[in-house]
Design a protein around this motif. Structure first.
Motif, PDB file in Angstrom:
ATOM      1  N   ARG A 162       0.824  -1.200   0.000  1.00 37.40           N
ATOM      2  CA  ARG A 162       0.000   0.000   0.000  1.00 37.40           C
ATOM      3  C   ARG A 162       0.864   1.260   0.000  1.00 37.40           C
ATOM      4  O   ARG A 162       0.501   2.273  -0.600  1.00 37.40           O
ATOM      5  CB  ARG A 162      -0.940   0.001   1.206  1.00 37.40           C
ATOM      6  CG  ARG A 162      -1.902  -1.167   1.219  1.00 37.40           C
ATOM      7  CD  ARG A 162      -2.726  -1.254   2.476  1.00 37.40           C
ATOM      8  NE  ARG A 162      -1.882  -1.224   3.660  1.00 37.40           N
ATOM      9  CZ  ARG A 162      -2.202  -0.593   4.786  1.00 37.40           C
ATOM     10  NH1 ARG A 162      -3.337   0.051   4.897  1.00 37.40           N
ATOM     11  NH2 ARG A 162      -1.384  -0.610   5.815  1.00 37.40           N
ATOM     12  N   LYS A 163       2.028   1.209   0.651  1.00 36.32           N
ATOM     13  CA  LYS A 163       2.916   2.371   0.686  1.00 36.32           C
ATOM     14  C   LYS A 163       3.508   2.666  -0.685  1.00 36.32           C
ATOM     15  O   LYS A 163       3.624   3.813  -1.089  1.00 36.32           O
ATOM     16  CB  LYS A 163       4.019   2.169   1.717  1.00 36.32           C
ATOM     17  CG  LYS A 163       3.508   2.210   3.130  1.00 36.32           C
ATOM     18  CD  LYS A 163       4.626   2.062   4.125  1.00 36.32           C
ATOM     19  CE  LYS A 163       4.080   2.082   5.551  1.00 36.32           C
ATOM     20  NZ  LYS A 163       5.141   1.872   6.536  1.00 36.32           N
ATOM     21  N   ARG A 164       3.890   1.623  -1.421  1.00 35.98           N
ATOM     22  CA  ARG A 164       4.414   1.841  -2.772  1.00 35.98           C
ATOM     23  C   ARG A 164       3.319   2.386  -3.676  1.00 35.98           C
ATOM     24  O   ARG A 164       3.544   3.300  -4.465  1.00 35.98           O
ATOM     25  CB  ARG A 164       4.988   0.563  -3.362  1.00 35.98           C
ATOM     26  CG  ARG A 164       5.576   0.799  -4.756  1.00 35.98           C
ATOM     27  CD  ARG A 164       6.443  -0.313  -5.244  1.00 35.98           C
ATOM     28  NE  ARG A 164       7.522  -0.668  -4.362  1.00 35.98           N
ATOM     29  CZ  ARG A 164       8.718  -0.083  -4.355  1.00 35.98           C
ATOM     30  NH1 ARG A 164       8.961   0.914  -5.176  1.00 35.98           N
ATOM     31  NH2 ARG A 164       9.653  -0.481  -3.536  1.00 35.98           N
ATOM     32  N   LEU A 216      -3.619   6.677   2.664  1.00 39.69           N
ATOM     33  CA  LEU A 216      -3.328   5.280   2.966  1.00 39.69           C
ATOM     34  C   LEU A 216      -4.457   4.732   3.839  1.00 39.69           C
ATOM     35  O   LEU A 216      -4.608   5.153   4.981  1.00 39.69           O
ATOM     36  CB  LEU A 216      -1.986   5.175   3.695  1.00 39.69           C
ATOM     37  CG  LEU A 216      -1.414   3.786   3.869  1.00 39.69           C
ATOM     38  CD1 LEU A 216      -1.106   3.176   2.513  1.00 39.69           C
ATOM     39  CD2 LEU A 216      -0.151   3.853   4.698  1.00 39.69           C
ATOM     40  N   PRO A 217      -5.274   3.830   3.304  1.00 36.20           N
ATOM     41  CA  PRO A 217      -6.404   3.319   4.085  1.00 36.20           C
ATOM     42  C   PRO A 217      -5.935   2.566   5.322  1.00 36.20           C
ATOM     43  O   PRO A 217      -4.888   1.925   5.311  1.00 36.20           O
ATOM     44  CB  PRO A 217      -7.107   2.365   3.127  1.00 36.20           C
ATOM     45  CG  PRO A 217      -6.586   2.679   1.780  1.00 36.20           C
ATOM     46  CD  PRO A 217      -5.228   3.260   1.970  1.00 36.20           C
ATOM     47  N   ALA A 218      -6.724   2.647   6.380  1.00 38.69           N
ATOM     48  CA  ALA A 218      -6.398   1.938   7.613  1.00 38.69           C
ATOM     49  C   ALA A 218      -6.578   0.433   7.432  1.00 38.69           C
ATOM     50  O   ALA A 218      -5.906  -0.359   8.063  1.00 38.69           O
ATOM     51  CB  ALA A 218      -7.280   2.446   8.751  1.00 38.69           C
ATOM     52  N   SER A 219      -7.488   0.051   6.565  1.00 33.52           N
ATOM     53  CA  SER A 219      -7.720  -1.369   6.320  1.00 33.52           C
ATOM     54  C   SER A 219      -6.680  -1.906   5.344  1.00 33.52           C
ATOM     55  O   SER A 219      -5.805  -1.188   4.904  1.00 33.52           O
ATOM     56  CB  SER A 219      -9.123  -1.563   5.746  1.00 33.52           C
ATOM     57  OG  SER A 219      -9.209  -0.962   4.475  1.00 33.52           O
ATOM     58  N   GLY A 220      -6.790  -3.136   4.985  1.00 36.25           N
ATOM     59  CA  GLY A 220      -5.845  -3.756   4.064  1.00 36.25           C
ATOM     60  C   GLY A 220      -6.184  -3.546   2.612  1.00 36.25           C
ATOM     61  O   GLY A 220      -5.975  -4.426   1.788  1.00 36.25           O
ATOM     62  N   ARG A 221      -6.693  -2.370   2.278  1.00 34.76           N
ATOM     63  CA  ARG A 221      -7.057  -2.051   0.902  1.00 34.76           C
ATOM     64  C   ARG A 221      -6.024  -1.117   0.286  1.00 34.76           C
ATOM     65  O   ARG A 221      -5.358  -0.375   0.987  1.00 34.76           O
ATOM     66  CB  ARG A 221      -8.426  -1.378   0.867  1.00 34.76           C
ATOM     67  CG  ARG A 221      -9.556  -2.265   1.373  1.00 34.76           C
ATOM     68  CD  ARG A 221     -10.876  -1.525   1.369  1.00 34.76           C
ATOM     69  NE  ARG A 221     -11.008  -0.669   0.200  1.00 34.76           N
ATOM     70  CZ  ARG A 221     -11.731  -0.972  -0.874  1.00 34.76           C
ATOM     71  NH1 ARG A 221     -12.407  -2.071  -0.908  1.00 34.76           N
ATOM     72  NH2 ARG A 221     -11.789  -0.138  -1.894  1.00 34.76           N
ATOM     73  N   PRO A 222      -5.928  -1.113  -1.047  1.00 34.47           N
ATOM     74  CA  PRO A 222      -5.015  -0.170  -1.702  1.00 34.47           C
ATOM     75  C   PRO A 222      -5.597   1.244  -1.689  1.00 34.47           C
ATOM     76  O   PRO A 222      -6.809   1.423  -1.529  1.00 34.47           O
ATOM     77  CB  PRO A 222      -4.925  -0.707  -3.135  1.00 34.47           C
ATOM     78  CG  PRO A 222      -6.137  -1.532  -3.336  1.00 34.47           C
ATOM     79  CD  PRO A 222      -6.552  -2.036  -1.987  1.00 34.47           C
TER      80      PRO A 222
END
Length: 90
Positions: free
Chosen positions: A17-19, A28-34
């Protein structure tokens, strides 16, 4: 952030997500989403492609990396997985 070169040589060890955030912007979402801009871009890249309807993550990953060569394999497959699941009709 790990450089693209280092990720290709030593393995990608960062949060994809950081890249994606560094390449496409957005929050940057708090969940595991892009990040949303990356997901929108991926959906546009995969629109009308066979990979979206068949759930072919490898084909979608290849197409995304062709569209944006700075994507690492890890970031591209993460994005492809989310784009395919979002693109499926409910």
């Amino acid at each position: 952030m790990q450089s693209t070169w280092a990720a290709k040589i030593f393995g990608d060890r960062e949060d994809p997500r950081k890249r994606l955030q560094s390449l496409f912007g957005g929050a940057l979402p708090a969940s595991g989403r892009p990040p949303e801009p990356a997901l929108i871009w991926a959906l546009e890249m995969l629109q009308g492609a066979q990979v979206q309807s068949s759930g072919d993550v490898m084909g979608a990953t290849k197409r995304l990396r062709e569209g944006e060569p700075r994507l690492t394999l890890k970031a591209a497959s993460f994005l492809a997985t989310h784009a395919i699941s979002r693109g499926k009709p409910s």
